[in-house]
Design an enzyme around this catalytic site. Structure first.
Site, mmCIF file in Angstrom:
data_model
loop_
_atom_site.group_PDB
_atom_site.id
_atom_site.type_symbol
_atom_site.label_atom_id
_atom_site.label_comp_id
_atom_site.label_asym_id
_atom_site.label_seq_id
_atom_site.Cartn_x
_atom_site.Cartn_y
_atom_site.Cartn_z
ATOM 1 N N HIS A 77 0.793 -1.122 -0.062
ATOM 2 C CA HIS A 77 0.011 -0.083 -0.162
ATOM 3 C C HIS A 77 0.733 1.221 -0.154
ATOM 4 C CE1 HIS A 77 -4.015 -1.844 1.553
ATOM 5 N NE2 HIS A 77 -3.470 -2.586 0.588
ATOM 6 N N GLU A 79 0.950 4.006 1.822
ATOM 7 C CA GLU A 79 1.144 4.634 3.150
ATOM 8 C C GLU A 79 2.425 3.563 3.564
ATOM 9 O OE1 GLU A 79 -1.804 3.436 2.036
ATOM 10 O OE2 GLU A 79 -3.417 4.098 3.416
ATOM 11 N N CYS A 103 -5.938 1.508 5.470
ATOM 12 C CA CYS A 103 -6.456 0.378 5.999
ATOM 13 C C CYS A 103 -5.871 -0.102 7.344
ATOM 14 C CB CYS A 103 -6.389 -0.932 4.877
ATOM 15 S SG CYS A 103 -4.590 -1.286 5.084
ATOM 16 N N CYS A 106 -2.088 -0.459 7.331
ATOM 17 C CA CYS A 106 -1.263 0.732 7.335
ATOM 18 C C CYS A 106 -1.498 1.656 8.739
ATOM 19 C CB CYS A 106 -1.799 1.356 6.074
ATOM 20 S SG CYS A 106 -0.991 0.534 4.569
HETATM 21 N N1 LIG Z 1 -5.316 2.987 2.017
HETATM 22 C C1 LIG Z 1 -4.997 2.127 0.938
HETATM 23 N N2 LIG Z 1 -3.987 2.383 0.114
HETATM 24 C C2 LIG Z 1 -3.561 1.760 -0.754
HETATM 25 O O1 LIG Z 1 -2.512 1.690 -1.226
HETATM 26 N N3 LIG Z 1 -4.524 0.691 -1.311
HETATM 27 C C3 LIG Z 1 -4.082 0.024 -2.621
HETATM 28 C C4 LIG Z 1 -4.112 -1.624 -2.474
HETATM 29 C C5 LIG Z 1 -4.646 -1.858 -3.815
HETATM 30 O O2 LIG Z 1 -3.592 -1.921 -4.964
HETATM 31 C C6 LIG Z 1 -5.755 -0.988 -4.219
HETATM 32 C C7 LIG Z 1 -7.278 -1.285 -3.556
HETATM 33 O O3 LIG Z 1 -7.683 -2.239 -4.495
HETATM 34 P P1 LIG Z 1 -9.251 -2.054 -4.827
HETATM 35 O O4 LIG Z 1 -9.850 -3.047 -3.824
HETATM 36 O O5 LIG Z 1 -9.764 -0.696 -4.761
HETATM 37 O O6 LIG Z 1 -9.511 -2.694 -6.549
HETATM 38 O O7 LIG Z 1 -5.156 0.124 -3.466
HETATM 39 C C8 LIG Z 1 -5.629 0.507 -0.640
HETATM 40 C C9 LIG Z 1 -6.202 1.234 0.381
HETATM 41 C C10 LIG Z 1 -7.616 1.207 1.001
HETATM 42 O O8 LIG Z 1 -7.365 0.834 2.273
HETATM 43 ZN ZN LIG Z 2 -2.881 -0.108 4.034
#
Ligand SMILES: Nc1nc(=O)n([C@H]2C[C@H](O)[C@@H](COP(=O)(O)O)O2)cc1CO
Ligand SMILES: [Zn+2]
Length: 159
Positions: A77, A79, A103, A106
């Site tokens: 992710h 973060e 999430c 993170c």
């Molecule tokens: N805060 C976040 N930072 C992130 O970098 N992500 C990333 C992980 C995946 O590559 C994508 C989410 O995939 P999708 O389920 O919306 O197709 O975003 C997801 C979240 C959400 O919690």
């Molecule tokens: Zn995350």
């Protein structure tokens, strides 16, 4: 004469996070993060992507199917990448600008690294348990979070 339409700090750092998100190979959700210290200096940036050495073309980007054939086990992710990309020592007291609410995994990394504030743009997974868990942990740990309020300012970059 002094310019009046310059970017605020919040706009500037969220702008850096948004630009970083444009590096993402994820076709569904691009996320960018920018870590900033209390002197408004940028410490690190990151976006969601596959771990180093796990080549984008060899990894799955699907959202559904066999778990091992989806991106979720593999993608790092934004973060977490920003935290791990920081080579300068402590992140204590820093704040994170992120284009999507963190999430739960993170959130733990943000709390454990000593960061004190999260400024987010989107919260499209607000109803998911992972986001509820994030907010529960941030509240308990005293990490503030607030939504970035866009001023509808458009920046065009011709690259
Ligand atoms: N805060 C976040 N930072 C992130 O970098 N992500 C990333 C992980 C995946 O590559 C994508 C989410 O995939 P999708 O389920 O919306 O197709 O975003 C997801 C979240 C959400 O919690
Ligand atoms: Zn995350």
């Amino acid at each position: 004469m002094k310019r009046t339409d310059y970017l605020s700090w919040d706009q500037y750092f969220m702008g850096v996070a948004l630009l970083s998100a444009q590096r993402s190979k994820d076709d569904h959700t691009q996320v960018g993060a920018c870590l900033v210290n209390d002197q408004n200096k940028i410490l690190s940036v990151g976006y969601n992507g596959m771990p180093t050495g796990c080549h984008d073309d060899d990894m799955p980007w699907e959202r559904e199917g066999e778990p091992l054939d989806t991106k979720y086990f593999y993608v790092c992710h934004a973060e977490l990448n920003a935290i791990l990309n920081y080579g300068g020592g402590s992140l204590y007291g820093a704040r994170v600008y992120v284009t999507l609410f963190p999430c739960n995994e993170c959130a733990k990394a943000i709390i454990q690294s000593g960061m004190k504030e999260v400024i987010y743009m989107q919260d499209k997974y607000a109803d998911d348990d992972m986001t509820v868990a994030s907010k529960r942990m941030f509240d308990m740990a005293g990490v503030k979070y607030r939504k970035f309020e866009p001023k509808d300012q458009t920046i065009e970059l011709h690259l």
